[in-house]
Design a protein around this motif. Structure first.
Motif, PDB file in Angstrom:
ATOM      1  N   THR A 207       0.905  -1.456   0.029  1.00 46.85           N
ATOM      2  CA  THR A 207       0.345   0.285   0.016  1.00 46.85           C
ATOM      3  C   THR A 207       0.758   0.902  -0.063  1.00 46.85           C
ATOM      4  O   THR A 207       0.395   2.299  -1.207  1.00 46.85           O
ATOM      5  CB  THR A 207      -0.508  -0.285   0.772  1.00 46.85           C
TER       6      THR A 207
ATOM      7  N   GLN B 119       1.087   4.535  -3.314  1.00 46.59           N
ATOM      8  CA  GLN B 119       0.010   5.117  -2.940  1.00 46.59           C
ATOM      9  C   GLN B 119       1.292   6.521  -3.197  1.00 46.59           C
ATOM     10  O   GLN B 119       1.343   7.517  -3.835  1.00 46.59           O
ATOM     11  CB  GLN B 119       0.575   5.630  -1.531  1.00 46.59           C
ATOM     12  N   TYR B 120       3.176   5.736  -2.341  1.00 49.04           N
ATOM     13  CA  TYR B 120       3.712   7.307  -3.411  1.00 49.04           C
ATOM     14  C   TYR B 120       3.742   7.175  -4.985  1.00 49.04           C
ATOM     15  O   TYR B 120       4.299   7.795  -5.037  1.00 49.04           O
ATOM     16  CB  TYR B 120       5.342   6.730  -2.749  1.00 49.04           C
TER      17      TYR B 120
ATOM     18  N   LYS C 193       1.125   6.891  -6.789  1.00 52.82           N
ATOM     19  CA  LYS C 193       0.205   8.007  -6.859  1.00 52.82           C
ATOM     20  C   LYS C 193       0.241   9.517  -7.190  1.00 52.82           C
ATOM     21  O   LYS C 193      -0.387  10.086  -7.966  1.00 52.82           O
ATOM     22  CB  LYS C 193      -1.147   7.506  -6.310  1.00 52.82           C
ATOM     23  N   GLU C 194       0.904   9.404  -6.210  1.00 50.86           N
ATOM     24  CA  GLU C 194       0.523  10.863  -5.533  1.00 50.86           C
ATOM     25  C   GLU C 194       2.593  11.443  -5.947  1.00 50.86           C
ATOM     26  O   GLU C 194       2.038  12.887  -5.675  1.00 50.86           O
ATOM     27  CB  GLU C 194       1.189  10.955  -3.549  1.00 50.86           C
ATOM     28  N   ASN C 195       3.233  11.179  -6.503  1.00 45.39           N
ATOM     29  CA  ASN C 195       4.719  11.191  -6.401  1.00 45.39           C
ATOM     30  C   ASN C 195       5.119  11.817  -7.781  1.00 45.39           C
ATOM     31  O   ASN C 195       6.253  11.431  -8.077  1.00 45.39           O
ATOM     32  CB  ASN C 195       5.393  11.256  -5.465  1.00 45.39           C
TER      33      ASN C 195
ATOM     34  N   ASP D 204       4.657  10.514 -12.260  1.00 40.45           N
ATOM     35  CA  ASP D 204       5.005  10.327 -13.681  1.00 40.45           C
ATOM     36  C   ASP D 204       3.913   9.201 -13.727  1.00 40.45           C
ATOM     37  O   ASP D 204       5.089   7.596 -14.064  1.00 40.45           O
ATOM     38  CB  ASP D 204       4.776  10.737 -14.669  1.00 40.45           C
ATOM     39  N   ASP D 205       2.738   8.384 -13.713  1.00 37.89           N
ATOM     40  CA  ASP D 205       2.656   6.686 -14.463  1.00 37.89           C
ATOM     41  C   ASP D 205       2.989   6.628 -15.475  1.00 37.89           C
ATOM     42  O   ASP D 205       3.469   5.502 -15.980  1.00 37.89           O
ATOM     43  CB  ASP D 205       1.161   6.324 -14.440  1.00 37.89           C
TER      44      ASP D 205
END
Length: 357
Positions: free
Chosen positions: A14, A18-19, A21-23, A25-26
């Motif tokens: 998790t 989360q990291y 998603k929040e930080n 560029d996919d």
């Protein structure tokens, strides 16, 4: 290259999701699980190569210990693609540590522990509190803003607060599954044990949970579960590395790992309540909590006259009626009391030690 290891259920997957998603560029970050069916016909190093050719920068590999020959492939990825940033996690500390020799100069390994009482207060109840050093705790400098009565929260933490998924439903079922998977899958695979031995280990865990606390007689235990004395030492070590128990050692040579095992505790109080419920010995619960919270950032040994030595301080742990008798001749000594809200003099509330990390 970074490795994140820890017991099952402490939140590694998790956290990295989360990291990302929040930080990140996919398009530049890729998350994969090493037990994905994709790897039945494809190599990890080839995936890294294709990702790197397409401008990939951050590769996250979860459950790395489930990939055959993982340490060698990570070494090849590190050497072949020096610009690629790699983070890997492993639920089984056993296999991660076993395979880390090839990575000793290439990867920084971090251990993720479960939630401290301080982290529980923020994660479960949105009370943000900065950590306190041991010196601040023993000087009774701990202040809890907006929390008038910490004991109800503390008692809830003891039962379900160490694992992040305690905030969700069916906590006891999920924790039971973690214990079973560690005993019946992780340890047997690593140590080449049979199923019968894993059942004996579970029985041993229950004995530790009910103890006052558990001072191991290894020769006697070896006879009970029908294994050699030397094998039993290994079994305890496997359970310790797997996040099920903590072994308290004496100060032999000043090196914790070389000291003789004086007491054995379950890793955290959530496991105690899961295994034996309200039959758990209250003294064992108190000492388990103290040891679990203190050993993350400090050197903790057994004491000849009291319960614990943390750095240069001596601690005797007990209930609200605990007296000073056992530590009256010890320097830098403190009484740690459960069931009190605030400290005074050399008396410190037990819950305060959960604010150390």
């Amino acid at each position: 290259m970074i490795g994140i290891v820890g017991a099952r259920g402490v939140g590694k997957t998790t956290m990295i999701l989360q990291y990302i998603k929040e930080n990140l560029d996919d398009k530049k970050a890729l998350y994969v699980s090493a037990d994905d069916i994709y790897f039945s016909e494809n190599k990890l190093v080839d995936l890294a190569h294709d990702f790197y050719k397409n401008n990939g920068e951050y590769l996250y590999i979860d459950e790395i210990h489930k990939y055959p020959d993982w340490s060698r492939e990570l070494k090849n990825i590190y050497d072949s693609f020096p610009d690629l940033k790699v983070v890997f996690t492993g639920s089984s500390i056993l296999d991660i540590l076993k395979g880390s020799a090839d990575l000793s100069r290439r990867a920084i390994i971090y251990k993720l522990h479960g939630l401290s009482f301080r982290e529980y207060l923020e994660f479960f109840h949105n009370y943000k509190i900065n950590p306190f050093s041991v010196k601040q705790i023993i000087n009774n400098e701990v202040k809890l803003k907006n929390i008038k009565h910490p004991l109800p929260l503390f008692n809830d933490y003891l039962r379900r607060g160490y694992y992040p998924f305690g905030i969700e439903g069916e906590f006891d079922i999920r924790l039971s599954q973690i214990i079973i998977q560690t005993l019946e899958t992780d340890i047997p695979q690593y140590a080449k044990l049979n199923v019968g031995t894993s059942r004996k280990l579970k029985k041993l865990l229950s004995i530790i949970a009910e103890s006052v606390p558990f001072k191991p007689n290894f020769s006697k235990i070896a006879k009970i579960i029908n294994v050699s004395r030397n094998s039993l030492d290994d079994y305890f070590l496997y359970m310790e590395k797997g996040g099920l128990i903590n072994q308290l050692r004496n100060e032999t040579s000043g090196i914790r790992s070389l000291g003789k095992v004086d007491k054995v505790y379950l890793n955290n109080t959530n496991i105690i309540f899961n295994l034996v419920g309200d039959k758990a010995n209250v003294g064992n619960i108190r000492e388990t909590f103290f040891f679990n919270q203190m050993h993350v950032k400090n050197s903790v040994f057994s004491s000849k006259n009291a319960d614990f030595i943390v750095d240069n301080y001596t601690f005797e742990v007990g209930g609200k009626n605990k007296k000073q008798k056992q530590i009256k001749n010890a320097d830098n000594s403190f009484i740690v009391k459960d069931d009190i809200e605030f400290g005074y003099g050399n008396v410190i509330p037990l819950w305060a030690f959960g604010l150390n990390y």
